[in-house]
Scaffold this active site. Structure first.
Site, short mmCIF file in Angstrom:
data_model
loop_
_atom_site.label_atom_id
_atom_site.label_comp_id
_atom_site.label_asym_id
_atom_site.label_seq_id
_atom_site.Cartn_x
_atom_site.Cartn_y
_atom_site.Cartn_z
N GLY A 12 0.83 -1.21 0.00
CA GLY A 12 0.00 0.00 0.00
C GLY A 12 0.86 1.25 0.00
CB SER A 36 0.62 0.33 -4.38
OG SER A 36 -0.12 0.97 -5.34
CG ASP A 63 -5.64 -7.36 -5.57
OD1 ASP A 63 -5.45 -7.22 -4.35
OD2 ASP A 63 -6.76 -7.56 -6.08
CE1 TYR A 155 -9.87 0.22 7.34
CE2 TYR A 155 -10.53 1.02 9.51
CZ TYR A 155 -9.60 0.97 8.47
OH TYR A 155 -8.41 1.66 8.59
CB ALA A 157 -14.67 -7.79 10.96
CE LYS A 159 -7.01 -1.59 8.70
NZ LYS A 159 -5.69 -1.68 8.06
P1 NAI Z 1 -4.74 5.26 1.26
O1 NAI Z 1 -6.08 4.88 0.76
O2 NAI Z 1 -4.29 6.66 1.13
O3 NAI Z 1 -3.62 4.31 0.59
C1 NAI Z 1 -3.78 2.93 0.55
C2 NAI Z 1 -2.76 2.32 -0.37
O4 NAI Z 1 -3.00 0.89 -0.38
C3 NAI Z 1 -2.84 2.78 -1.81
O5 NAI Z 1 -1.52 2.91 -2.33
C4 NAI Z 1 -3.55 1.62 -2.53
O6 NAI Z 1 -3.20 1.48 -3.88
C5 NAI Z 1 -3.03 0.44 -1.73
N1 NAI Z 1 -3.90 -0.73 -1.83
C6 NAI Z 1 -5.22 -0.80 -1.53
N2 NAI Z 1 -5.68 -2.04 -1.80
C7 NAI Z 1 -4.62 -2.76 -2.28
C8 NAI Z 1 -4.47 -4.08 -2.74
N3 NAI Z 1 -5.50 -4.94 -2.77
N4 NAI Z 1 -3.25 -4.48 -3.18
C9 NAI Z 1 -2.19 -3.63 -3.16
N5 NAI Z 1 -2.28 -2.36 -2.73
C10 NAI Z 1 -3.48 -1.93 -2.30
O7 NAI Z 1 -4.71 4.78 2.80
P2 NAI Z 1 -3.96 5.40 4.07
O8 NAI Z 1 -4.83 6.39 4.70
O9 NAI Z 1 -2.57 5.78 3.72
O10 NAI Z 1 -3.96 4.13 5.04
C11 NAI Z 1 -2.91 3.17 5.04
C12 NAI Z 1 -3.24 2.10 6.08
O11 NAI Z 1 -3.45 2.71 7.35
C13 NAI Z 1 -4.51 1.32 5.75
O12 NAI Z 1 -4.33 -0.03 6.13
C14 NAI Z 1 -5.54 1.97 6.64
O13 NAI Z 1 -6.59 1.08 6.95
C15 NAI Z 1 -4.70 2.31 7.87
N6 NAI Z 1 -5.26 3.37 8.68
C16 NAI Z 1 -5.42 4.63 8.16
C17 NAI Z 1 -5.95 5.63 8.96
C18 NAI Z 1 -6.13 7.02 8.47
O14 NAI Z 1 -6.65 7.85 9.24
N7 NAI Z 1 -5.72 7.38 7.27
C19 NAI Z 1 -6.37 5.35 10.34
C20 NAI Z 1 -6.17 4.00 10.77
C21 NAI Z 1 -5.63 3.06 9.95
#
Ligand code: NAI
Length: 247
Positions: A12, A36, A63, A155, A157, A159
């Site tokens: 990601g 990603s 993916d 989500y 579940a 996490k």
């Molecule tokens: P984001 O949506 O900005 O980035 C997510 C990244 O994961 C993207 O690069 C996307 O292409 C990649 N991705 C998604 N599904 C994928 C898949 N099946 N295969 C490969 N890559 C995939 O998310 P963000 O905000 O940077 O969050 C990152 C992590 O932190 C996530 O796990 C999110 O649940 C967690 N998180 C984020 C919070 C927030 O406030 N932003 C709070 C708590 C947890």
């Protein structure tokens, strides 16, 4: 340069928290594989980091929910970069909605990415991690996996499952001195939280003792600490980085 010559995989990493984690490792000498879903996003994220830290970052678009694709990319990374020392499972998605209206595909997509994705990567990178010294697995969970949230049953579940997975593999891999920890971010400013309406953001900030959203660097700093030799005696833990929200 405490990660000089270490090989780090960050899922990601095309944007947001994952890209910041990749940059933090690159800034301390690591060779980083950015995974990603889309070629363009992880390609430009790696290019961007390479501008400041030349030759540090390589993009791999797959993916992570696809078991075979993860196995294949693990072989490719081993051949191109070497044996992996640190794995950061950061990729995550949301498909929010009250349970009454939640579609089966919303459930499956979130569980397949956020939970099965981590299973896939740990399986694929387990051998080099077990053979290496001071190997680390760091899973990015969420405070929502600790306290739940209306409209996020899938989500929450996924996490909470990731936290259970972290503790189980921490026990399984402890004999090989591989530590495995989870970070539970609170609300962090990224594209994911950028979608929230302003009134919702204000209501959330009212519940955070430190009275603001966190930054991506708050998470990246915690990841590099857990990956460092200083954290060698910490395993199976969940570290909330949430401005005090869940204390
Ligand atoms: P984001 O949506 O900005 O980035 C997510 C990244 O994961 C993207 O690069 C996307 O292409 C990649 N991705 C998604 N599904 C994928 C898949 N099946 N295969 C490969 N890559 C995939 O998310 P963000 O905000 O940077 O969050 C990152 C992590 O932190 C996530 O796990 C999110 O649940 C967690 N998180 C984020 C919070 C927030 O406030 N932003 C709070 C708590 C947890």
């Amino acid at each position: 340069m405490q990660f000089k010559d270490k090989i780090v995989v960050v899922t990601g990493a095309g944007r947001g928290i994952g890209q910041e984690i990749a940059r933090a490792f690159a800034s301390q000498g690591a060779k980083v594989a950015l995974i990603s879903r889309s070629e363009s996003s992880c390609g430009s994220a790696a290019e961007d980091i390479n501008k400041t830290f030349p030759g540090s970052s390589t993009a791999y678009a797959i993916d992570i929910a696809n078991h075979d694709a993860v196995q294949d990319v693990a072989k490719k990374i081993a051949a191109e970069l070497g044996a992996v020392n640190i794995l950061v499972n950061n990729a995550g998605v949301t498909r929010d909605g009250l349970l009454m209206r939640m579609k089966e595909e919303d459930w499956d997509t979130v569980l397949d990415t956020n939970l099965k994705g981590a299973f896939n990567t740990v399986k694929a990178f387990m051998r080099p991690l077990m053979k290496g010294e001071n190997s680390r697995i760091i899973n990015i969970a969420s405070v929502i996996g600790l306290i739940g949230n209306a409209g996020q049953a899938n989500y929450s579940a996924s996490k909470a499952g990731l936290i259970g997975f972290t503790k189980a593999i921490a026990r399984e891999l402890a004999g090989r001195a591989v530590t495995c920890n989870a970070i539970a971010p609170g609300f962090i400013t990224t594209d994911m939280t950028g979608e929230l309406p302003d009134n919702v953001k204000e209501a959330i900030i009212g519940k955070i003792p430190l009275a603001s959203f966190g930054n991506t660097s708050d998470i990246a700093e915690t990841v590099t600490f857990l990956a460092s030799p200083a954290a060698r005696y910490i395993t199976g833990q969940v570290l909330a980085v949430d401005g005090g929200m869940t204390m």
